[in-house]
Scaffold this active site. Structure first.
Site, PDB file in Angstrom:
ATOM      1  N   ASN A   1     -70.389  58.690  47.991  1.00  0.00           N
ATOM      2  CA  ASN A   1     -71.321  59.639  48.593  1.00  0.00           C
ATOM      3  C   ASN A   1     -70.763  61.061  48.730  1.00  0.00           C
ATOM      4  O   ASN A   1     -71.525  62.012  48.809  1.00  0.00           O
ATOM      5  CB  ASN A   1     -71.765  59.124  49.965  1.00  0.00           C
ATOM      6  CG  ASN A   1     -70.603  58.720  50.841  1.00  0.00           C
ATOM      7  OD1 ASN A   1     -69.726  57.956  50.432  1.00  0.00           O
ATOM      8  ND2 ASN A   1     -70.571  59.223  52.056  1.00  0.00           N
ATOM      9  N   HIS A   2     -69.428  61.222  48.750  1.00  0.00           N
ATOM     10  CA  HIS A   2     -68.860  62.572  48.926  1.00  0.00           C
ATOM     11  C   HIS A   2     -68.621  63.311  47.614  1.00  0.00           C
ATOM     12  O   HIS A   2     -68.064  64.411  47.615  1.00  0.00           O
ATOM     13  CB  HIS A   2     -67.552  62.494  49.714  1.00  0.00           C
ATOM     14  CG  HIS A   2     -67.749  62.077  51.140  1.00  0.00           C
ATOM     15  ND1 HIS A   2     -68.586  62.756  52.000  1.00  0.00           N
ATOM     16  CD2 HIS A   2     -67.251  61.031  51.844  1.00  0.00           C
ATOM     17  CE1 HIS A   2     -68.577  62.149  53.181  1.00  0.00           C
ATOM     18  NE2 HIS A   2     -67.784  61.095  53.115  1.00  0.00           N
TER      19      HIS A   2
ATOM     20  N   GLU B   1     -63.130  59.916  45.960  1.00  0.00           N
ATOM     21  CA  GLU B   1     -64.173  60.718  46.617  1.00  0.00           C
ATOM     22  C   GLU B   1     -63.681  61.536  47.814  1.00  0.00           C
ATOM     23  O   GLU B   1     -64.353  62.472  48.220  1.00  0.00           O
ATOM     24  CB  GLU B   1     -65.359  59.845  47.042  1.00  0.00           C
ATOM     25  CG  GLU B   1     -65.051  58.972  48.235  1.00  0.00           C
ATOM     26  CD  GLU B   1     -66.243  58.750  49.153  1.00  0.00           C
ATOM     27  OE1 GLU B   1     -67.361  59.109  48.803  1.00  0.00           O
ATOM     28  OE2 GLU B   1     -66.021  58.208  50.248  1.00  0.00           O
TER      29      GLU B   1
ATOM     30  N   ASP C   1     -60.100  54.467  48.507  1.00  0.00           N
ATOM     31  CA  ASP C   1     -60.362  55.902  48.670  1.00  0.00           C
ATOM     32  C   ASP C   1     -59.074  56.679  48.972  1.00  0.00           C
ATOM     33  O   ASP C   1     -58.378  56.385  49.945  1.00  0.00           O
ATOM     34  CB  ASP C   1     -61.361  56.151  49.810  1.00  0.00           C
ATOM     35  CG  ASP C   1     -62.703  55.455  49.594  1.00  0.00           C
ATOM     36  OD1 ASP C   1     -62.715  54.309  49.108  1.00  0.00           O
ATOM     37  OD2 ASP C   1     -63.740  56.058  49.939  1.00  0.00           O
TER      38      ASP C   1
ATOM     39  N   HIS D   1     -62.761  52.343  53.942  1.00  0.00           N
ATOM     40  CA  HIS D   1     -61.377  52.827  54.125  1.00  0.00           C
ATOM     41  C   HIS D   1     -60.468  51.878  54.904  1.00  0.00           C
ATOM     42  O   HIS D   1     -59.374  52.283  55.302  1.00  0.00           O
ATOM     43  CB  HIS D   1     -61.351  54.192  54.839  1.00  0.00           C
ATOM     44  CG  HIS D   1     -61.904  55.343  54.056  1.00  0.00           C
ATOM     45  ND1 HIS D   1     -61.502  56.642  54.250  1.00  0.00           N
ATOM     46  CD2 HIS D   1     -62.839  55.403  53.082  1.00  0.00           C
ATOM     47  CE1 HIS D   1     -62.160  57.454  53.445  1.00  0.00           C
ATOM     48  NE2 HIS D   1     -62.988  56.707  52.721  1.00  0.00           N
TER      49      HIS D   1
HETATM   50 FE   LIG Z   1     -64.404  57.405  51.294  1.00  0.00          FE
HETATM   51 FE   LIG Z   2     -67.782  57.196  50.940  1.00  0.00          FE
END
Ligand SMILES: [Fe+2]
Ligand SMILES: [Fe+2]
Length: 262
Positions: free
Chosen positions: A68-69, A40, A9, A180
């Site tokens: 999800n983001h 994301e 990420d 992360h």
């Molecule tokens: Fe993330």
């Molecule tokens: Fe995420």
């Protein structure tokens, strides 16, 4: 053999700038043929905007995955619909875009399938990612994908490990994102699938998931919600580099990547 670099990420401007600035030299140094990155968190730490998608592509990212983001900025829905950025595949049939892409490796002409999925444990409800994976992999193979790589965007370690075992022998790589923090468990499963629970992040190393620690501490001390602020303290680029056999699709090697440009 195809060398695939996958990046965790990308968190905010510091992570995005590190990737866009250094990716061409990293690509040359590692000899990567294909680069896949999870975007994301690339804009402001949550979500990804149009300019970030374009900048990452220009820097050499062949496929941007997400999680999800991805729904934070509605302005990118046309880009999601055009497949310029993937969203997790196991959303409802009415959700814009898709979680699968087929990219062509220039040197060999081989077709590489990318599949982005989202976990269901400690996350918002989605369709079953295992069932979704089975259908998506069949679709990618029918379209001629020799190599398939999976970004499983999930919170729970057990769900990610189980996905690795479920897909072993069916795909070349299963890598986790979303948490992360790079895990030290990269391995090749017995049927030739490379696996790691989490790629880590492209962002601040001295941070909480790429964000300043203070807001997290405040939230934990008080139970109140604080908005996170992206940190720029000691930016790292993290992920894995894997060698994949063209013919069999088997993973021959998987190594963690952690590069600091401080
Ligand atoms: Fe993330
Ligand atoms: Fe995420």
């Amino acid at each position: 053999m195809v060398k695939i670099l996958m990046l965790g990420d990308i968190v905010g401007r510091p992570g995005r700038n590190a990737v866009t600035t250094h990716l061409p030299s990293i690509k040359a140094r590692l000899g990567a043929d294909i680069i896949i990155a999870n975007g994301e968190n690339a804009s402001g730490g949550m979500g990804i905007k149009k300019d970030a998608i374009n900048a990452l592509k220009k820097a050499g990212v062949d496929c941007i995955t997400s999680g999800n983001h991805i729904w934070r900025y509605k302005e990118i829905i046309p880009q999601i619909e055009r497949g310029e950025v993937l969203r997790p595949h196991n959303y409802s049939g009415k959700t814009p875009g898709s979680g699968i892409a087929l990219i062509k490796e220039k040197k060999s002409g081989i077709k590489i399938g990318v599949l982005n999925l989202q976990g269901r444990i400690f996350m918002e409800p989605t369709d079953n990612p295992l069932h979704s994976a089975t259908a998506a992999i069949a679709e990618l193979k029918a379209e001629g994908a020799k190599i398939i790589v999976v970004d499983f965007h999930a919170e729970a370690t057990a769900e990610k490990e189980a996905m690795g075992w479920f897909l072993q022998g069916e795909v070349s790589l299963v890598v986790g994102t979303h948490t992360h923090v790079q895990t030290a468990d990269e391995k090749i499963l017995p049927k030739g699938t490379g696996y790691i629970t989490d790629l880590g992040r492209c962002g601040a190393f001295y941070s909480v998931l790429g964000f300043r620690p203070q807001e997290s501490i405040n939230g934990l001390l008080t139970g109140m919600k604080y908005s996170y602020k992206v940190s720029s303290d000691t930016v790292h680029i993290e992920g894995i580099i894997a060698d994949i056999d063209n013919e069999s699709g088997r993973c021959l090697s998987i190594k963690r990547v952690r590069i600091s440009h401080e």
